[in-house]
Design an enzyme around this catalytic site. Structure first.
Site, PDB file in Angstrom:
ATOM      1  N   GLY A 307      29.589  47.322  40.358  1.00  0.00           N
ATOM      2  CA  GLY A 307      29.244  47.988  41.559  1.00  0.00           C
ATOM      3  C   GLY A 307      29.797  47.029  42.745  1.00  0.00           C
ATOM      4  CE  LYS A 425      18.605  52.565  52.914  1.00  0.00           C
ATOM      5  NZ  LYS A 425      19.512  51.261  53.834  1.00  0.00           N
TER       6      LYS A 425
END
Length: 634
Positions: A307, A425
Protein backbone atom coordinates in the site's frame (compact mmCIF):
# COMPACT_ATOMS: atom_id res chain seq x y z
CA UNK A 1 39.80 27.22 -33.70
CA UNK A 2 37.62 30.27 -33.05
CA UNK A 3 38.53 30.22 -29.36
CA UNK A 4 42.28 30.18 -30.12
CA UNK A 5 41.84 33.08 -32.55
CA UNK A 6 40.01 35.06 -29.89
CA UNK A 7 42.78 34.42 -27.36
CA UNK A 8 45.45 35.38 -29.93
CA UNK A 9 43.59 38.61 -30.75
CA UNK A 10 43.23 39.41 -27.04
CA UNK A 11 46.98 38.85 -26.47
CA UNK A 12 47.83 41.20 -29.34
CA UNK A 13 45.41 43.80 -28.01
CA UNK A 14 46.85 43.52 -24.49
CA UNK A 15 50.38 43.87 -25.92
CA UNK A 16 49.37 47.07 -27.66
CA UNK A 17 47.52 48.45 -24.62
CA UNK A 18 50.34 47.91 -22.08
CA UNK A 19 52.70 49.90 -24.31
CA UNK A 20 50.13 52.62 -24.92
CA UNK A 21 49.69 52.80 -21.12
CA UNK A 22 53.45 53.40 -20.61
CA UNK A 23 53.55 56.14 -23.25
CA UNK A 24 50.38 57.76 -21.93
CA UNK A 25 51.73 57.66 -18.37
CA UNK A 26 54.89 59.47 -19.56
CA UNK A 27 52.79 62.08 -21.36
CA UNK A 28 50.77 62.68 -18.21
CA UNK A 29 54.00 62.99 -16.19
CA UNK A 30 55.24 65.79 -18.50
CA UNK A 31 51.85 67.47 -18.99
CA UNK A 32 51.59 66.16 -22.56
CA UNK A 33 54.60 68.28 -23.64
CA UNK A 34 56.13 66.03 -26.29
CA UNK A 35 58.79 68.63 -27.07
CA UNK A 36 60.18 68.52 -23.55
CA UNK A 37 63.75 67.14 -23.54
CA UNK A 38 63.00 65.19 -20.37
CA UNK A 39 60.04 63.44 -22.05
CA UNK A 40 62.25 62.39 -24.96
CA UNK A 41 64.96 61.06 -22.61
CA UNK A 42 62.52 58.95 -20.60
CA UNK A 43 60.80 57.77 -23.80
CA UNK A 44 64.15 56.48 -25.01
CA UNK A 45 64.62 54.64 -21.70
CA UNK A 46 61.25 52.95 -22.21
CA UNK A 47 61.97 52.16 -25.89
CA UNK A 48 65.08 50.24 -24.88
CA UNK A 49 63.02 47.89 -22.68
CA UNK A 50 59.51 47.77 -24.18
CA UNK A 51 59.80 44.30 -25.69
CA UNK A 52 60.82 42.64 -22.40
CA UNK A 53 58.26 44.69 -20.46
CA UNK A 54 55.52 43.53 -22.82
CA UNK A 55 56.58 39.91 -22.48
CA UNK A 56 56.66 40.19 -18.68
CA UNK A 57 53.16 41.62 -18.48
CA UNK A 58 51.62 39.22 -20.99
CA UNK A 59 53.25 36.27 -19.21
CA UNK A 60 51.78 37.39 -15.87
CA UNK A 61 48.34 37.84 -17.48
CA UNK A 62 48.54 34.30 -18.84
CA UNK A 63 49.70 32.79 -15.54
CA UNK A 64 46.92 34.59 -13.66
CA UNK A 65 44.28 33.15 -16.01
CA UNK A 66 43.18 36.27 -17.85
CA UNK A 67 43.10 34.28 -21.09
CA UNK A 68 41.16 31.36 -19.61
CA UNK A 69 38.17 33.32 -18.26
CA UNK A 70 34.76 33.34 -19.97
CA UNK A 71 34.42 37.11 -20.04
CA UNK A 72 30.77 37.04 -21.10
CA UNK A 73 30.09 35.86 -17.51
CA UNK A 74 32.56 38.28 -15.86
CA UNK A 75 31.61 39.72 -12.46
CA UNK A 76 33.15 41.48 -9.45
CA UNK A 77 35.51 38.54 -8.84
CA UNK A 78 37.10 39.09 -12.25
CA UNK A 79 37.61 42.80 -11.48
CA UNK A 80 39.56 41.88 -8.35
CA UNK A 81 41.63 39.40 -10.33
CA UNK A 82 42.45 42.03 -12.98
CA UNK A 83 43.60 44.54 -10.34
CA UNK A 84 45.82 41.98 -8.58
CA UNK A 85 47.25 40.74 -11.90
CA UNK A 86 48.10 44.24 -13.13
CA UNK A 87 49.77 45.11 -9.83
CA UNK A 88 51.94 41.97 -9.96
CA UNK A 89 52.86 42.68 -13.59
CA UNK A 90 53.81 46.28 -12.78
CA UNK A 91 55.90 45.19 -9.78
CA UNK A 92 57.87 42.68 -11.87
CA UNK A 93 58.35 45.33 -14.57
CA UNK A 94 59.80 47.76 -12.01
CA UNK A 95 62.18 45.05 -10.78
CA UNK A 96 63.35 44.41 -14.35
CA UNK A 97 63.83 48.12 -15.14
CA UNK A 98 65.92 48.57 -12.02
CA UNK A 99 68.05 45.52 -12.85
CA UNK A 100 68.86 46.82 -16.34
CA UNK A 101 69.13 50.44 -15.11
CA UNK A 102 66.39 51.81 -17.35
CA UNK A 103 64.63 53.54 -14.47
CA UNK A 104 61.51 55.64 -15.12
CA UNK A 105 59.97 58.32 -12.86
CA UNK A 106 58.12 56.83 -9.88
CA UNK A 107 54.87 58.61 -10.78
CA UNK A 108 54.92 56.84 -14.16
CA UNK A 109 54.84 53.45 -12.42
CA UNK A 110 51.75 54.43 -10.44
CA UNK A 111 49.92 55.89 -13.44
CA UNK A 112 50.95 52.93 -15.60
CA UNK A 113 49.45 50.48 -13.08
CA UNK A 114 46.18 52.37 -13.00
CA UNK A 115 46.05 52.60 -16.80
CA UNK A 116 46.76 48.88 -17.13
CA UNK A 117 43.74 48.08 -14.94
CA UNK A 118 41.56 50.47 -16.96
CA UNK A 119 42.72 49.20 -20.35
CA UNK A 120 42.86 45.46 -19.61
CA UNK A 121 39.61 45.48 -17.62
CA UNK A 122 37.90 47.88 -19.96
CA UNK A 123 38.48 45.69 -23.01
CA UNK A 124 37.08 42.63 -21.30
CA UNK A 125 34.02 44.23 -19.78
CA UNK A 126 33.32 46.14 -22.98
CA UNK A 127 33.20 42.74 -24.72
CA UNK A 128 30.74 41.47 -22.09
CA UNK A 129 28.61 44.62 -22.39
CA UNK A 130 28.31 44.61 -26.18
CA UNK A 131 27.75 40.87 -26.26
CA UNK A 132 24.85 41.23 -23.82
CA UNK A 133 23.53 44.24 -25.69
CA UNK A 134 23.38 42.14 -28.84
CA UNK A 135 21.55 39.25 -27.12
CA UNK A 136 17.72 39.37 -27.32
CA UNK A 137 15.89 40.12 -24.13
CA UNK A 138 18.78 41.45 -22.03
CA UNK A 139 17.87 45.12 -22.09
CA UNK A 140 14.52 46.84 -21.78
CA UNK A 141 15.08 48.81 -24.98
CA UNK A 142 14.08 45.71 -26.93
CA UNK A 143 10.72 45.18 -25.27
CA UNK A 144 8.15 47.67 -23.99
CA UNK A 145 6.37 47.34 -20.64
CA UNK A 146 3.68 45.16 -22.18
CA UNK A 147 6.18 42.74 -23.65
CA UNK A 148 5.50 43.63 -27.30
CA UNK A 149 8.29 43.37 -29.85
CA UNK A 150 10.04 46.59 -30.83
CA UNK A 151 12.61 45.05 -33.14
CA UNK A 152 11.02 43.20 -36.08
CA UNK A 153 11.92 39.54 -36.31
CA UNK A 154 12.72 39.19 -32.59
CA UNK A 155 10.40 36.75 -30.78
CA UNK A 156 8.76 37.84 -27.54
CA UNK A 157 10.75 36.77 -24.51
CA UNK A 158 9.33 35.19 -21.35
CA UNK A 159 9.00 37.91 -18.74
CA UNK A 160 9.70 36.91 -15.14
CA UNK A 161 8.81 38.40 -11.77
CA UNK A 162 11.22 37.54 -8.95
CA UNK A 163 9.90 37.30 -5.38
CA UNK A 164 12.69 37.56 -2.81
CA UNK A 165 15.57 40.01 -3.17
CA UNK A 166 18.29 38.38 -1.10
CA UNK A 167 21.44 36.57 -2.22
CA UNK A 168 19.45 33.74 -3.81
CA UNK A 169 17.34 36.24 -5.74
CA UNK A 170 20.38 38.11 -7.05
CA UNK A 171 21.99 34.85 -8.13
CA UNK A 172 18.78 33.75 -9.85
CA UNK A 173 18.63 36.99 -11.87
CA UNK A 174 22.20 36.41 -13.07
CA UNK A 175 21.40 32.76 -13.84
CA UNK A 176 18.43 33.77 -15.97
CA UNK A 177 20.53 36.37 -17.78
CA UNK A 178 23.26 33.84 -18.58
CA UNK A 179 20.85 31.33 -20.13
CA UNK A 180 20.04 33.49 -23.13
CA UNK A 181 19.04 30.50 -25.21
CA UNK A 182 15.90 30.17 -23.07
CA UNK A 183 14.77 33.67 -24.09
CA UNK A 184 13.65 34.90 -20.71
CA UNK A 185 14.30 37.96 -18.58
CA UNK A 186 13.60 39.08 -15.03
CA UNK A 187 11.72 42.36 -15.55
CA UNK A 188 10.62 43.19 -11.99
CA UNK A 189 11.37 42.10 -8.42
CA UNK A 190 9.22 42.01 -5.28
CA UNK A 191 10.25 42.00 -1.62
CA UNK A 192 8.38 42.73 1.62
CA UNK A 193 11.39 44.58 3.07
CA UNK A 194 10.32 48.23 2.73
CA UNK A 195 13.94 49.41 2.79
CA UNK A 196 14.59 47.54 -0.47
CA UNK A 197 11.58 48.88 -2.37
CA UNK A 198 12.64 51.35 -5.08
CA UNK A 199 16.19 50.00 -5.22
CA UNK A 200 17.63 47.65 -7.83
CA UNK A 201 18.95 44.11 -7.48
CA UNK A 202 21.33 42.93 -10.22
CA UNK A 203 19.88 45.70 -12.40
CA UNK A 204 16.21 44.80 -11.77
CA UNK A 205 13.90 47.24 -10.02
CA UNK A 206 12.31 46.17 -6.72
CA UNK A 207 8.88 47.63 -7.37
CA UNK A 208 6.95 46.68 -4.21
CA UNK A 209 5.90 44.05 -1.70
CA UNK A 210 3.66 41.00 -2.10
CA UNK A 211 0.58 43.26 -1.96
CA UNK A 212 1.66 44.64 -5.36
CA UNK A 213 2.16 41.29 -7.07
CA UNK A 214 -1.14 41.30 -9.00
CA UNK A 215 -0.82 44.90 -10.25
CA UNK A 216 2.87 44.47 -11.14
CA UNK A 217 2.12 41.32 -13.12
CA UNK A 218 -0.25 43.35 -15.28
CA UNK A 219 2.05 46.39 -15.52
CA UNK A 220 5.11 44.41 -16.60
CA UNK A 221 3.24 41.75 -18.62
CA UNK A 222 4.74 38.99 -16.47
CA UNK A 223 4.51 35.41 -17.77
CA UNK A 224 6.18 33.54 -14.90
CA UNK A 225 6.79 34.13 -11.20
CA UNK A 226 9.87 32.73 -9.44
CA UNK A 227 9.81 32.52 -5.64
CA UNK A 228 13.46 32.71 -4.55
CA UNK A 229 13.28 32.67 -0.75
CA UNK A 230 14.98 29.40 0.29
CA UNK A 231 14.82 30.41 3.98
CA UNK A 232 11.03 30.89 3.93
CA UNK A 233 8.82 28.68 6.06
CA UNK A 234 6.06 26.52 4.57
CA UNK A 235 3.49 28.95 5.93
CA UNK A 236 5.18 31.94 4.28
CA UNK A 237 5.45 30.11 0.95
CA UNK A 238 1.78 29.13 1.19
CA UNK A 239 0.77 32.75 1.76
CA UNK A 240 2.87 34.00 -1.17
CA UNK A 241 1.54 31.31 -3.51
CA UNK A 242 -2.03 32.26 -2.50
CA UNK A 243 -1.39 35.78 -3.79
CA UNK A 244 0.35 34.53 -6.96
CA UNK A 245 -2.66 32.35 -7.73
CA UNK A 246 -4.68 35.53 -8.26
CA UNK A 247 -2.68 35.94 -11.47
CA UNK A 248 -2.55 33.51 -14.38
CA UNK A 249 1.24 33.23 -14.30
CA UNK A 250 3.17 30.01 -14.15
CA UNK A 251 4.78 29.73 -10.69
CA UNK A 252 8.16 28.19 -9.91
CA UNK A 253 9.97 27.96 -6.59
CA UNK A 254 13.54 27.64 -5.39
CA UNK A 255 13.85 24.72 -2.94
CA UNK A 256 14.39 25.25 0.78
CA UNK A 257 17.90 25.81 2.15
CA UNK A 258 18.17 22.21 3.36
CA UNK A 259 17.63 21.06 -0.24
CA UNK A 260 20.25 23.47 -1.62
CA UNK A 261 23.12 22.34 0.62
CA UNK A 262 26.20 21.63 -1.53
CA UNK A 263 24.33 22.82 -4.62
CA UNK A 264 24.52 26.31 -6.10
CA UNK A 265 21.41 28.33 -6.85
CA UNK A 266 20.60 27.76 -10.51
CA UNK A 267 17.77 27.51 -12.98
CA UNK A 268 18.02 23.73 -12.66
CA UNK A 269 17.20 24.08 -8.96
CA UNK A 270 13.80 25.56 -9.75
CA UNK A 271 10.75 23.34 -9.50
CA UNK A 272 7.05 23.78 -9.99
CA UNK A 273 4.99 24.74 -6.96
CA UNK A 274 3.33 21.55 -5.71
CA UNK A 275 0.30 20.98 -3.55
CA UNK A 276 2.57 20.22 -0.56
CA UNK A 277 3.78 23.84 -0.65
CA UNK A 278 0.24 25.00 0.09
CA UNK A 279 -0.28 23.16 3.38
CA UNK A 280 1.38 25.97 5.33
CA UNK A 281 3.03 23.61 7.82
CA UNK A 282 6.64 22.66 8.40
CA UNK A 283 7.57 19.01 8.01
CA UNK A 284 8.31 16.95 11.10
CA UNK A 285 12.03 16.45 11.75
CA UNK A 286 12.98 13.00 12.95
CA UNK A 287 15.92 11.78 14.99
CA UNK A 288 17.70 9.56 12.46
CA UNK A 289 20.21 8.35 15.03
CA UNK A 290 17.41 7.24 17.37
CA UNK A 291 15.62 5.50 14.51
CA UNK A 292 18.64 3.62 13.24
CA UNK A 293 19.39 2.20 16.67
CA UNK A 294 16.26 0.06 16.80
CA UNK A 295 16.10 -0.95 13.13
CA UNK A 296 19.72 -1.65 12.27
CA UNK A 297 20.52 -5.37 12.03
CA UNK A 298 16.93 -6.28 13.02
CA UNK A 299 14.30 -8.42 11.30
CA UNK A 300 11.49 -6.05 10.33
CA UNK A 301 8.01 -7.07 9.18
CA UNK A 302 5.66 -4.69 7.33
CA UNK A 303 2.07 -5.82 6.83
CA UNK A 304 0.17 -4.20 3.98
CA UNK A 305 3.57 -3.61 2.41
CA UNK A 306 2.19 -2.94 -1.06
CA UNK A 307 0.00 0.00 0.00
CA UNK A 308 0.86 3.70 -0.08
CA UNK A 309 2.02 3.85 3.55
CA UNK A 310 3.38 0.30 3.68
CA UNK A 311 5.54 0.70 0.57
CA UNK A 312 7.01 4.00 1.77
CA UNK A 313 7.69 2.38 5.16
CA UNK A 314 9.70 -0.31 3.39
CA UNK A 315 11.68 2.27 1.38
CA UNK A 316 12.65 4.24 4.45
CA UNK A 317 13.29 1.25 6.70
CA UNK A 318 15.67 -0.15 4.07
CA UNK A 319 17.94 2.89 4.55
CA UNK A 320 18.66 1.83 8.14
CA UNK A 321 20.23 -1.50 7.20
CA UNK A 322 17.92 -4.03 8.83
CA UNK A 323 19.12 -7.62 8.84
CA UNK A 324 16.03 -8.68 6.89
CA UNK A 325 12.92 -6.92 5.58
CA UNK A 326 9.73 -8.99 5.28
CA UNK A 327 6.98 -7.74 2.96
CA UNK A 328 3.53 -9.16 3.72
CA UNK A 329 0.48 -8.36 1.58
CA UNK A 330 -2.45 -10.09 -0.04
CA UNK A 331 -2.14 -8.16 -3.33
CA UNK A 332 0.78 -9.62 -5.26
CA UNK A 333 0.98 -7.00 -8.03
CA UNK A 334 1.86 -4.00 -5.86
CA UNK A 335 4.25 -5.93 -3.61
CA UNK A 336 5.90 -7.45 -6.70
CA UNK A 337 6.77 -3.97 -8.00
CA UNK A 338 7.97 -2.86 -4.58
CA UNK A 339 10.20 -5.91 -4.23
CA UNK A 340 11.86 -5.18 -7.59
CA UNK A 341 12.37 -1.53 -6.66
CA UNK A 342 13.95 -2.34 -3.29
CA UNK A 343 16.27 -4.94 -4.78
CA UNK A 344 17.52 -2.39 -7.31
CA UNK A 345 18.11 0.32 -4.72
CA UNK A 346 19.34 -1.89 -1.86
CA UNK A 347 21.07 -4.90 -3.45
CA UNK A 348 22.71 -5.92 -0.15
CA UNK A 349 19.41 -6.04 1.76
CA UNK A 350 17.80 -9.41 2.46
CA UNK A 351 14.14 -9.15 1.37
CA UNK A 352 11.44 -11.79 1.68
CA UNK A 353 8.01 -11.42 0.07
CA UNK A 354 5.08 -13.27 1.58
CA UNK A 355 1.56 -13.32 0.16
CA UNK A 356 -1.34 -13.78 2.54
CA UNK A 357 -4.04 -12.10 4.62
CA UNK A 358 -3.74 -10.84 8.20
CA UNK A 359 -7.26 -12.15 8.85
CA UNK A 360 -6.00 -15.75 8.58
CA UNK A 361 -4.55 -16.48 12.01
CA UNK A 362 -2.75 -19.64 10.93
CA UNK A 363 -0.99 -17.80 8.07
CA UNK A 364 0.04 -14.99 10.39
CA UNK A 365 1.42 -17.43 12.95
CA UNK A 366 3.29 -19.30 10.22
CA UNK A 367 4.93 -16.02 9.23
CA UNK A 368 5.94 -15.10 12.79
CA UNK A 369 7.16 -18.61 13.56
CA UNK A 370 9.36 -18.66 10.46
CA UNK A 371 10.97 -15.20 10.78
CA UNK A 372 10.51 -14.19 14.43
CA UNK A 373 10.54 -10.46 13.56
CA UNK A 374 11.94 -7.97 16.04
CA UNK A 375 9.88 -4.98 14.80
CA UNK A 376 6.41 -5.05 13.21
CA UNK A 377 4.76 -2.16 11.37
CA UNK A 378 1.10 -3.05 10.93
CA UNK A 379 -0.25 -1.09 7.94
CA UNK A 380 -2.64 -3.71 6.52
CA UNK A 381 -6.23 -2.46 6.63
CA UNK A 382 -9.31 -1.63 4.62
CA UNK A 383 -9.31 2.17 4.65
CA UNK A 384 -11.87 3.58 2.20
CA UNK A 385 -14.73 5.06 4.21
CA UNK A 386 -17.61 4.80 1.67
CA UNK A 387 -16.69 1.23 0.67
CA UNK A 388 -16.55 0.08 4.28
CA UNK A 389 -19.95 1.65 4.97
CA UNK A 390 -21.33 -0.80 2.45
CA UNK A 391 -19.23 -3.70 3.74
CA UNK A 392 -19.11 -3.35 7.55
CA UNK A 393 -18.57 -7.08 8.24
CA UNK A 394 -15.51 -7.24 6.00
CA UNK A 395 -14.12 -4.07 7.60
CA UNK A 396 -14.39 -5.66 11.06
CA UNK A 397 -12.94 -9.00 10.00
CA UNK A 398 -9.99 -7.49 8.14
CA UNK A 399 -9.18 -4.52 10.35
CA UNK A 400 -10.07 -5.74 13.83
CA UNK A 401 -9.48 -9.47 13.61
CA UNK A 402 -6.42 -8.95 11.39
CA UNK A 403 -4.91 -6.55 13.91
CA UNK A 404 -5.64 -8.92 16.81
CA UNK A 405 -3.92 -11.78 14.98
CA UNK A 406 -0.79 -9.69 14.45
CA UNK A 407 -0.76 -8.33 18.01
CA UNK A 408 -1.18 -11.82 19.51
CA UNK A 409 1.64 -13.25 17.39
CA UNK A 410 3.92 -10.34 18.25
CA UNK A 411 3.48 -11.20 21.92
CA UNK A 412 3.73 -14.96 21.41
CA UNK A 413 6.97 -14.75 19.42
CA UNK A 414 8.45 -12.05 21.69
CA UNK A 415 8.85 -9.20 19.22
CA UNK A 416 10.61 -6.08 20.48
CA UNK A 417 8.15 -3.54 19.10
CA UNK A 418 4.78 -3.40 17.39
CA UNK A 419 3.65 -0.16 15.70
CA UNK A 420 0.01 0.16 14.62
CA UNK A 421 -0.93 2.57 11.83
CA UNK A 422 -4.10 4.38 12.89
CA UNK A 423 -6.10 7.37 11.65
CA UNK A 424 -7.84 10.53 12.82
CA UNK A 425 -11.09 8.86 11.76
CA UNK A 426 -10.78 6.66 14.88
CA UNK A 427 -11.61 9.70 17.02
CA UNK A 428 -15.36 9.96 17.76
CA UNK A 429 -15.95 7.78 14.69
CA UNK A 430 -18.95 8.30 12.44
CA UNK A 431 -17.87 5.63 9.96
CA UNK A 432 -17.43 1.87 10.18
CA UNK A 433 -13.82 2.25 9.03
CA UNK A 434 -13.09 4.78 11.78
CA UNK A 435 -14.77 2.60 14.42
CA UNK A 436 -12.75 -0.46 13.40
CA UNK A 437 -9.51 1.54 13.63
CA UNK A 438 -10.56 2.72 17.11
CA UNK A 439 -11.04 -0.95 18.07
CA UNK A 440 -7.55 -1.63 16.72
CA UNK A 441 -6.20 1.06 19.04
CA UNK A 442 -8.11 -0.50 21.92
CA UNK A 443 -6.64 -3.92 21.10
CA UNK A 444 -3.18 -2.40 21.14
CA UNK A 445 -3.69 -0.58 24.44
CA UNK A 446 -5.21 -3.65 26.10
CA UNK A 447 -2.26 -5.80 25.06
CA UNK A 448 0.25 -3.10 26.08
CA UNK A 449 -1.20 -3.08 29.59
CA UNK A 450 -0.63 -6.82 30.09
CA UNK A 451 2.40 -7.66 27.94
CA UNK A 452 5.83 -7.27 29.55
CA UNK A 453 7.97 -8.42 26.64
CA UNK A 454 6.77 -6.43 23.63
CA UNK A 455 6.33 -2.65 23.31
CA UNK A 456 3.02 -1.87 21.60
CA UNK A 457 2.19 1.60 20.25
CA UNK A 458 0.07 3.35 17.61
CA UNK A 459 0.43 6.39 15.37
CA UNK A 460 -2.60 8.48 14.50
CA UNK A 461 -2.53 10.95 11.63
CA UNK A 462 -4.81 12.53 9.06
CA UNK A 463 -5.14 12.19 5.31
CA UNK A 464 -2.02 11.46 3.31
CA UNK A 465 -1.38 13.44 0.13
CA UNK A 466 -1.07 11.22 -2.90
CA UNK A 467 -2.05 7.92 -1.27
CA UNK A 468 -4.15 5.48 -3.28
CA UNK A 469 -7.73 6.70 -3.50
CA UNK A 470 -7.07 9.99 -1.70
CA UNK A 471 -8.39 13.33 -2.93
CA UNK A 472 -5.27 14.54 -4.77
CA UNK A 473 -5.00 11.63 -7.26
CA UNK A 474 -8.79 11.78 -7.68
CA UNK A 475 -8.73 15.52 -8.36
CA UNK A 476 -5.80 15.15 -10.79
CA UNK A 477 -7.69 12.48 -12.72
CA UNK A 478 -10.81 14.65 -12.86
CA UNK A 479 -8.77 17.62 -14.11
CA UNK A 480 -7.12 15.44 -16.78
CA UNK A 481 -10.59 14.41 -17.93
CA UNK A 482 -11.64 18.05 -18.24
CA UNK A 483 -13.64 18.20 -15.00
CA UNK A 484 -15.68 18.73 -13.09
CA UNK A 485 -13.98 18.17 -9.73
CA UNK A 486 -16.41 16.72 -7.21
CA UNK A 487 -16.41 17.83 -3.56
CA UNK A 488 -18.86 16.37 -1.07
CA UNK A 489 -19.47 19.59 0.92
CA UNK A 490 -18.32 23.18 0.55
CA UNK A 491 -17.27 23.36 4.23
CA UNK A 492 -15.63 19.96 4.62
CA UNK A 493 -12.07 20.10 6.05
CA UNK A 494 -9.28 17.59 6.55
CA UNK A 495 -5.81 17.40 8.07
CA UNK A 496 -3.11 16.55 5.54
CA UNK A 497 0.47 15.37 5.47
CA UNK A 498 2.83 13.94 2.87
CA UNK A 499 3.49 10.21 2.59
CA UNK A 500 7.22 10.49 3.51
CA UNK A 501 6.35 12.68 6.49
CA UNK A 502 3.70 10.25 7.72
CA UNK A 503 6.09 7.34 7.43
CA UNK A 504 8.90 9.18 9.23
CA UNK A 505 6.48 9.84 12.09
CA UNK A 506 5.52 6.17 12.22
CA UNK A 507 9.16 5.07 12.36
CA UNK A 508 9.98 7.76 14.91
CA UNK A 509 7.09 6.61 17.11
CA UNK A 510 8.57 3.14 17.16
CA UNK A 511 11.78 4.61 18.58
CA UNK A 512 10.07 6.78 21.20
CA UNK A 513 7.46 4.29 22.44
CA UNK A 514 7.41 2.87 25.95
CA UNK A 515 4.15 0.97 25.47
CA UNK A 516 0.47 1.81 25.09
CA UNK A 517 0.89 5.29 23.64
CA UNK A 518 -0.99 6.75 20.72
CA UNK A 519 1.30 9.20 19.00
CA UNK A 520 -0.37 12.20 17.38
CA UNK A 521 1.13 14.66 14.90
CA UNK A 522 0.54 18.38 15.16
CA UNK A 523 -0.65 18.74 11.58
CA UNK A 524 -1.28 22.47 11.65
CA UNK A 525 -4.59 23.88 10.57
CA UNK A 526 -7.12 21.70 8.73
CA UNK A 527 -7.53 22.44 5.02
CA UNK A 528 -10.84 23.07 3.30
CA UNK A 529 -11.20 20.49 0.53
CA UNK A 530 -12.85 22.99 -1.82
CA UNK A 531 -9.86 25.33 -1.37
CA UNK A 532 -7.54 22.41 -2.12
CA UNK A 533 -9.49 21.71 -5.31
CA UNK A 534 -9.22 25.33 -6.42
CA UNK A 535 -5.47 25.40 -5.75
CA UNK A 536 -4.89 22.18 -7.66
CA UNK A 537 -6.82 23.55 -10.64
CA UNK A 538 -4.61 26.65 -10.65
CA UNK A 539 -1.45 24.57 -10.28
CA UNK A 540 -2.58 22.66 -13.34
CA UNK A 541 -2.75 25.90 -15.33
CA UNK A 542 -6.53 26.35 -15.34
CA UNK A 543 -9.00 28.78 -13.80
CA UNK A 544 -11.50 27.35 -11.27
CA UNK A 545 -15.15 27.51 -12.31
CA UNK A 546 -14.16 28.73 -15.79
CA UNK A 547 -11.90 26.07 -17.29
CA UNK A 548 -12.63 23.40 -14.66
CA UNK A 549 -15.86 23.43 -12.64
CA UNK A 550 -16.24 22.26 -9.01
CA UNK A 551 -19.45 20.42 -8.14
CA UNK A 552 -20.70 19.82 -4.57
CA UNK A 553 -22.25 16.33 -4.41
CA UNK A 554 -23.23 15.98 -0.73
CA UNK A 555 -21.64 14.07 2.16
CA UNK A 556 -21.17 10.35 1.66
CA UNK A 557 -22.24 7.73 4.23
CA UNK A 558 -19.97 7.80 7.30
CA UNK A 559 -18.25 11.01 6.23
CA UNK A 560 -17.58 13.84 8.71
CA UNK A 561 -17.43 17.54 7.98
CA UNK A 562 -14.49 17.91 10.39
CA UNK A 563 -11.93 15.37 11.55
CA UNK A 564 -10.40 15.27 15.05
CA UNK A 565 -7.04 13.96 16.18
CA UNK A 566 -7.78 13.48 19.87
CA UNK A 567 -10.55 12.19 22.09
CA UNK A 568 -11.53 14.69 24.79
CA UNK A 569 -10.81 12.19 27.56
CA UNK A 570 -7.38 11.23 26.19
CA UNK A 571 -5.65 14.48 27.10
CA UNK A 572 -2.25 15.15 25.62
CA UNK A 573 1.44 15.17 26.51
CA UNK A 574 4.23 16.74 24.49
CA UNK A 575 7.27 14.66 23.58
CA UNK A 576 10.83 15.76 22.91
CA UNK A 577 9.65 16.58 19.37
CA UNK A 578 7.65 19.81 19.23
CA UNK A 579 5.32 18.44 16.54
CA UNK A 580 4.65 15.01 18.09
CA UNK A 581 2.28 14.45 21.01
CA UNK A 582 1.01 11.49 23.04
CA UNK A 583 -2.61 10.80 23.91
CA UNK A 584 -3.23 9.26 27.34
CA UNK A 585 -4.65 5.70 27.40
CA UNK A 586 -8.34 5.60 28.32
CA UNK A 587 -10.38 2.89 30.03
CA UNK A 588 -11.76 0.30 27.62
CA UNK A 589 -15.37 -0.87 27.71
CA UNK A 590 -16.01 -3.93 29.86
CA UNK A 591 -17.74 -5.63 26.93
CA UNK A 592 -14.61 -5.29 24.81
CA UNK A 593 -12.29 -6.48 27.59
CA UNK A 594 -14.52 -9.50 28.30
CA UNK A 595 -14.57 -10.43 24.63
CA UNK A 596 -10.76 -10.30 24.47
CA UNK A 597 -10.41 -12.82 27.29
CA UNK A 598 -11.07 -15.72 24.91
CA UNK A 599 -9.33 -15.67 21.52
CA UNK A 600 -11.64 -18.29 20.02
CA UNK A 601 -14.74 -16.52 21.30
CA UNK A 602 -13.50 -13.26 19.80
CA UNK A 603 -12.93 -14.87 16.40
CA UNK A 604 -16.32 -16.62 16.49
CA UNK A 605 -18.04 -13.36 17.41
CA UNK A 606 -16.41 -11.44 14.58
CA UNK A 607 -17.10 -14.09 11.95
CA UNK A 608 -20.60 -14.53 13.40
CA UNK A 609 -21.43 -10.97 12.32
CA UNK A 610 -21.85 -12.37 8.81
CA UNK A 611 -25.04 -14.07 9.97
CA UNK A 612 -26.77 -11.00 11.42
CA UNK A 613 -28.36 -7.93 9.88
CA UNK A 614 -26.36 -4.83 9.05
CA UNK A 615 -28.28 -2.94 11.74
CA UNK A 616 -27.16 -5.52 14.32
CA UNK A 617 -23.57 -5.18 13.08
CA UNK A 618 -23.66 -1.43 13.69
CA UNK A 619 -25.25 -1.98 17.11
CA UNK A 620 -22.39 -4.35 18.00
CA UNK A 621 -19.88 -1.72 16.90
CA UNK A 622 -21.59 0.83 19.14
CA UNK A 623 -21.40 -1.59 22.09
CA UNK A 624 -17.63 -1.98 21.58
CA UNK A 625 -17.06 1.73 20.77
CA UNK A 626 -19.68 3.79 22.66
CA UNK A 627 -18.71 7.09 21.00
CA UNK A 628 -19.36 5.62 17.54
CA UNK A 629 -22.23 7.49 15.89
CA UNK A 630 -23.87 5.83 12.93
CA UNK A 631 -24.83 8.81 10.78
CA UNK A 632 -25.43 7.53 7.27
CA UNK A 633 -26.09 10.31 4.77
CA UNK A 634 -29.01 9.62 2.52
Amino acid sequence: MVSKLKIFALVLLDGLLVNVAYVFALLMRFDFSISSPYFIIWLQEFAAAWIVLTIIKLAVYAVMGLYRTLWKYASADEIVRIVITCMIACALSIVYLNLVQHVLPRSVYIMDGILDVVCVGGVRFAYRFFRNLRAPGNFNLRVDTKGKDIIPGVDRIKRIMLIGCGDAGATMIKEVAMHKDQRQKVVVAVDDNKEKIGQRIAGVKIAGGRDKIVSLVDKYAVDEIIIAIPSATKKQISEIVEVCHKTKCNIKILPALIDLINEKVSIKSLRDVDIEDLLGREAVNVDLKEISSYLEDKIVLVTGAGGSIGSELCRQIARFKPRRLILFDIYENSVFELNNELRRKFPQLEIDVNIGSVRERARVEELFKQYKPHVIFHAAAHKHVPLMEGNPREAIINNVLGTKNCIDMAEKYVADRFVLISTDKAVNPTSVMGATKRMCEMLMQNKAASCKTTCFTAVRFGNVLGSNGSVIPTFRRQIAEGGPITVTHKDITRYFMTIPEAVQLVIQAGAMANGGEIFILDMGEPVKIIDLAEKLIRLSGFTPYEDIDIVVTGLRPGEKLYEELLLAEEGINQTSHDKIFIGHPITLTSEFVDLLSDDKAFENTVYGLRDVTEKEVREWIHTMVPNYKDTPNK
